[in-house]
Design a protein around this motif. Structure first.
Motif, short mmCIF file in Angstrom:
data_model
loop_
_atom_site.label_atom_id
_atom_site.label_comp_id
_atom_site.label_asym_id
_atom_site.label_seq_id
_atom_site.Cartn_x
_atom_site.Cartn_y
_atom_site.Cartn_z
N LEU A 199 48.64 48.68 -87.45
CA LEU A 199 48.77 47.24 -87.21
C LEU A 199 50.01 46.75 -87.92
CD1 LEU A 199 45.08 46.06 -87.87
CD2 LEU A 199 46.13 46.51 -85.66
N VAL A 200 50.54 45.63 -87.45
CA VAL A 200 51.69 45.03 -88.12
C VAL A 200 51.43 43.53 -88.25
CG1 VAL A 200 52.96 44.76 -85.95
CG2 VAL A 200 54.20 44.72 -88.12
N ALA A 201 51.70 42.98 -89.42
CA ALA A 201 51.45 41.57 -89.68
C ALA A 201 52.74 40.77 -89.57
CB ALA A 201 50.85 41.40 -91.08
N LYS A 202 52.62 39.58 -89.04
CA LYS A 202 53.76 38.67 -88.95
C LYS A 202 53.29 37.27 -89.31
CE LYS A 202 57.29 36.88 -85.79
NZ LYS A 202 57.80 36.88 -84.39
N ALA A 203 54.00 36.63 -90.24
CA ALA A 203 53.66 35.26 -90.65
C ALA A 203 54.45 34.26 -89.83
CB ALA A 203 53.95 35.07 -92.14
N SER A 214 52.22 36.67 -97.97
CA SER A 214 51.58 37.99 -98.08
C SER A 214 51.90 38.96 -96.96
CB SER A 214 50.05 37.79 -98.17
OG SER A 214 49.73 36.97 -99.26
N GLU A 215 52.86 38.64 -96.11
CA GLU A 215 53.18 39.52 -95.00
C GLU A 215 53.57 40.92 -95.48
OE1 GLU A 215 56.75 39.84 -91.73
OE2 GLU A 215 55.83 37.88 -92.02
N LYS A 216 54.43 40.99 -96.49
CA LYS A 216 54.90 42.29 -96.96
C LYS A 216 53.79 43.13 -97.57
CE LYS A 216 59.76 41.12 -97.78
NZ LYS A 216 60.86 41.03 -98.81
N ILE A 217 52.95 42.51 -98.39
CA ILE A 217 51.91 43.29 -99.06
C ILE A 217 50.84 43.74 -98.06
CG2 ILE A 217 50.53 41.27 -99.75
CD1 ILE A 217 49.79 42.79 -102.28
N ILE A 218 50.56 42.92 -97.02
CA ILE A 218 49.60 43.33 -96.01
C ILE A 218 50.15 44.49 -95.19
CG2 ILE A 218 48.43 42.61 -93.89
CD1 ILE A 218 48.09 39.85 -95.21
N TRP A 232 45.06 34.94 -87.62
CA TRP A 232 44.51 34.69 -88.96
C TRP A 232 45.12 33.38 -89.43
CZ3 TRP A 232 45.18 38.92 -93.27
CH2 TRP A 232 44.70 38.45 -94.50
N ILE A 233 44.31 32.36 -89.63
CA ILE A 233 44.84 31.05 -89.97
C ILE A 233 44.47 30.65 -91.40
CG2 ILE A 233 44.89 30.21 -87.59
CD1 ILE A 233 42.26 28.73 -88.17
N SER A 280 50.88 25.94 -99.70
CA SER A 280 51.16 25.61 -98.31
C SER A 280 50.10 26.22 -97.41
CB SER A 280 52.54 26.16 -97.93
OG SER A 280 52.76 26.04 -96.56
N SER A 281 49.62 25.42 -96.47
CA SER A 281 48.65 25.94 -95.51
C SER A 281 49.21 25.92 -94.09
CB SER A 281 47.35 25.13 -95.57
OG SER A 281 47.60 23.80 -95.18
N ASN A 282 50.51 25.76 -93.97
CA ASN A 282 51.09 25.59 -92.63
C ASN A 282 51.47 26.92 -92.01
OD1 ASN A 282 53.15 26.03 -94.43
ND2 ASN A 282 54.61 24.69 -93.43
N VAL A 283 50.47 27.76 -91.80
CA VAL A 283 50.76 29.08 -91.26
C VAL A 283 49.64 29.56 -90.36
CG1 VAL A 283 49.77 30.23 -93.26
CG2 VAL A 283 51.38 31.46 -91.87
N ILE A 284 50.02 30.19 -89.27
CA ILE A 284 49.09 31.05 -88.54
C ILE A 284 49.61 32.46 -88.72
CG2 ILE A 284 48.29 31.76 -86.26
CD1 ILE A 284 48.06 28.94 -85.45
N TYR A 285 48.75 33.35 -89.05
CA TYR A 285 49.15 34.68 -89.49
C TYR A 285 48.42 35.68 -88.62
CZ TYR A 285 50.42 37.93 -93.25
OH TYR A 285 50.97 38.92 -94.01
#
Length: 217
Positions: A127-131, A112-116, A155-156, A5-10
Motif C-alpha cells: 500500500l502507499v499513503a498520500k496526504a 504522518s505520510e512518511k512514517i506510514i 482516512w479522514i 490541523s485537521s484539514n486533511v483526507i488521508y
C-alpha cells in the motif's frame, strides 16, 4: 483545538502490482437517490483504545486489504502515540504522555505520510499513503466519488464539534475515521463514516457539506 490541523483526507491506495479490487456502484430505486458507491470489501469496524483512533483506522485498512489483524498496542508503540496520564494504565505497553488535549496526543495524521509508508515498507505491505489537505480539494463530492470508485481507503482527520456535538464531550476534539460509502442525492450527498470511538455508533451518516466543514481549518 489549538495548534493541530485537521484539514486533511488521508488515503492509502492499493498498488496496481497487488491488483485492485473494485468498489461497487449501486443504482438504487429509492426516491431522490441517484447512485451509491461503497468499498468492496467493506470494513470490519474496530474499537479504539484511548487516543488510538488513528492507529485503529490503520488496523481496519490493513485488515480490509487482507493483511490480518495488527495489534493496536504494537501500532501505538510504533507510531509513538501519546495518551493521558490516567489512560496509561489501560495499556500493556509503555506510551508517552501528552501535555494537553488537541495538541500532542495521538498521531498528527497530516504529518504522518512518511512514517506510514515506512511502516508499509518494513512490514511488506503493498500500500502507499498520500496526504491531501482539504484546501487542495476543489470538489469534495468528486474527490470522494473518484477515490471510492478506485477502491481507495479514505482516512479522514476532522474536528468533531459538527459531527459529534451530542456526545458527552460535545465533540470538542480532533478525531479520525474512514469513509466507506457515498450516496448521491438530488439535494445533498451523504457519506458513511466508520467511527472507532467506543461510545459512538460504528457507522455514522453525515452529508458531505458537514464533512467538508469538519476537515477544513
Amino acid at each position: 483545538m489549538d495548534e493541530i490541523s485537521s484539514n486533511v483526507i488521508y488515503y492509502p491506495a492499493q498498488k496496481l502490482t497487488r491488483g485492485i479490487r473494485h468498489a461497487t456502484l449501486l443504482l438504487p430505486s429509492q426516491p431522490g437517490v441517484s447512485m451509491s458507491v461503497f468499498l468492496k470489501p467493506d470494513y470490519i469496524p474496530l474499537t479504539q483504545k484511548p487516543c488510538c483512533c488513528n492507529v485503529t483506522c490503520l488496523q481496519m485498512i490493513l485488515y480490509r486489504h487482507g493483511y490480518g489483524l495488527f495489534d493496536q498496542q504494537e501500532l501505538a508503540v510504533y507510531f509513538k502515540i501519546k495518551v493521558g496520564k490516567k489512560d496509561r494504565k489501560t495499556f500493556n505497553v509503555r506510551l508517552g504522555t501528552y501535555t494537553r488535549v488537541n495538541h500532542d496526543e495521538g498521531l498528527k495524521t497530516i504529518e504522518s505520510e512518511k512514517i506510514i509508508n515506512r511502516f508499509f515498507k518494513q512490514r511488506g505491505v503493498s500500500l502507499v499513503a498520500k496526504a491531501v489537505r482539504a484546501s487542495d480539494i476543489s470538489d469534495i463530492n468528486k474527490f470522494l466519488m473518484d477515490n471510492l470508485l478506485s477502491n481507495n481507503d479514505l482516512w479522514i482527520e476532522y474536528k468533531g464539534h459538527r459531527i459529534h456535538r451530542h456526545d458527552s464531550e460535545q465533540g470538542q476534539y480532533i478525531h479520525d475515521g474512514l469513509v466507506e460509502q457515498i450516496i448521491e442525492h438530488k439535494r445533498v450527498n451523504q457519506v458513511t463514516i466508520i467511527d472507532p470511538h467506543p461510545r459512538h455508533k460504528p457507522r455514522i451518516k453525515i452529508n458531505t457539506e458537514v464533512l467538508r466543514e469538519s476537515i477544513s481549518t
